[in-house]
Design an enzyme around this catalytic site. Structure first.
Site, PDB file in Angstrom:
ATOM      1  N   GLN A   1       0.850  -1.192   0.000  1.00  0.00           N
ATOM      2  CA  GLN A   1       0.000   0.000   0.000  1.00  0.00           C
ATOM      3  C   GLN A   1       0.888   1.244   0.000  1.00  0.00           C
ATOM      4  O   GLN A   1       1.974   1.243   0.556  1.00  0.00           O
ATOM      5  CB  GLN A   1      -0.906  -0.003   1.236  1.00  0.00           C
ATOM      6  CG  GLN A   1      -1.796  -1.226   1.330  1.00  0.00           C
ATOM      7  CD  GLN A   1      -2.680  -1.414   0.109  1.00  0.00           C
ATOM      8  OE1 GLN A   1      -3.306  -0.476  -0.380  1.00  0.00           O
ATOM      9  NE2 GLN A   1      -2.720  -2.631  -0.399  1.00  0.00           N
ATOM     10  N   GLY A   2       0.426   2.307  -0.626  1.00  0.00           N
ATOM     11  CA  GLY A   2       1.168   3.563  -0.628  1.00  0.00           C
ATOM     12  C   GLY A   2       2.051   3.743  -1.846  1.00  0.00           C
ATOM     13  O   GLY A   2       2.819   4.692  -1.911  1.00  0.00           O
ATOM     14  N   CYS A   3       1.955   2.850  -2.809  1.00  0.00           N
ATOM     15  CA  CYS A   3       2.729   2.967  -4.041  1.00  0.00           C
ATOM     16  C   CYS A   3       1.803   3.391  -5.177  1.00  0.00           C
ATOM     17  O   CYS A   3       0.690   2.884  -5.282  1.00  0.00           O
ATOM     18  CB  CYS A   3       3.382   1.631  -4.403  1.00  0.00           C
ATOM     19  SG  CYS A   3       4.616   1.072  -3.216  1.00  0.00           S
ATOM     20  N   ALA A   4       2.270   4.294  -6.014  1.00  0.00           N
ATOM     21  CA  ALA A   4       1.475   4.719  -7.168  1.00  0.00           C
ATOM     22  C   ALA A   4       1.340   3.567  -8.164  1.00  0.00           C
ATOM     23  O   ALA A   4       0.290   3.392  -8.774  1.00  0.00           O
ATOM     24  CB  ALA A   4       2.122   5.925  -7.833  1.00  0.00           C
ATOM     25  N   SER A   5       2.397   2.790  -8.319  1.00  0.00           N
ATOM     26  CA  SER A   5       2.363   1.597  -9.177  1.00  0.00           C
ATOM     27  C   SER A   5       1.882   0.418  -8.346  1.00  0.00           C
ATOM     28  O   SER A   5       1.837   0.487  -7.122  1.00  0.00           O
ATOM     29  CB  SER A   5       3.770   1.280  -9.688  1.00  0.00           C
ATOM     30  OG  SER A   5       4.330   2.384 -10.319  1.00  0.00           O
TER      31      SER A   5
END
Length: 150
Positions: free
Chosen positions: A54-58
């Protein structure tokens, strides 16, 4: 859980040395992408919500296997991303942290390495935040493994 690894990750010292030989950011960028291409293929069955960072754009997946030896927990990581540059960042983290005792992983500072390699100044804030999210996930897994061995 046993993780499939076709080869050991490139030693982190080799990665650091190779970065030092590359003066231009474009060359470093291509090198990070190449590191990602060399990752062991991530099994489709491991692309689960549990393994999603969680917390990744990809989209990023990290799977962790814990092996107990001599009273210590050793963690092995496998990962993947749908973005080439992020897959390379996953490869760097795996080279730095995989196969090490949980106690060492908790004390390691991947963010310092990220800055030392010049990644922080050249990647977008979203990529930098994603890297931090991956580090947080790996540290959380190490902390959980330490709690199990106590």
């Amino acid at each position: 859980m046993q993780l499939e690894t076709k080869s050991r990750p490139m030693p982190i010292d080799d990665i650091i040395e190779n970065f030092s030989l590359l003066e231009e950011w474009d060359d470093r960028y291509r090198y990070v992408i190449e590191l990602g291409r060399k990752l062991t293929p991530f099994p489709e069955a491991q692309r689960t919500d549990t393994n999603k960072v969680q917390g990744c754009a990809s989209q990023v997946w990290l799977a962790t296997a814990i092996e107990h030896r001599d009273g210590r927990a050793f963690l092995t990581f496998a990962g993947d991303s749908d973005a080439h540059i992020v897959r390379g960042l996953v490869a760097i983290l795996i080279a730095l942290l995989s196969g090490r005792p949980a106690s060492e992983i908790s004390g390691e500072d991947p963010l310092a390495l990220f800055e030392r390699l010049g990644l922080g100044q050249h990647l977008t804030p979203q990529r930098s935040n994603g890297f931090r999210s991956m580090v947080a996930r790996m540290r959380a897994d190490a902390t959980a493994a330490l709690a199990e061995t106590v």
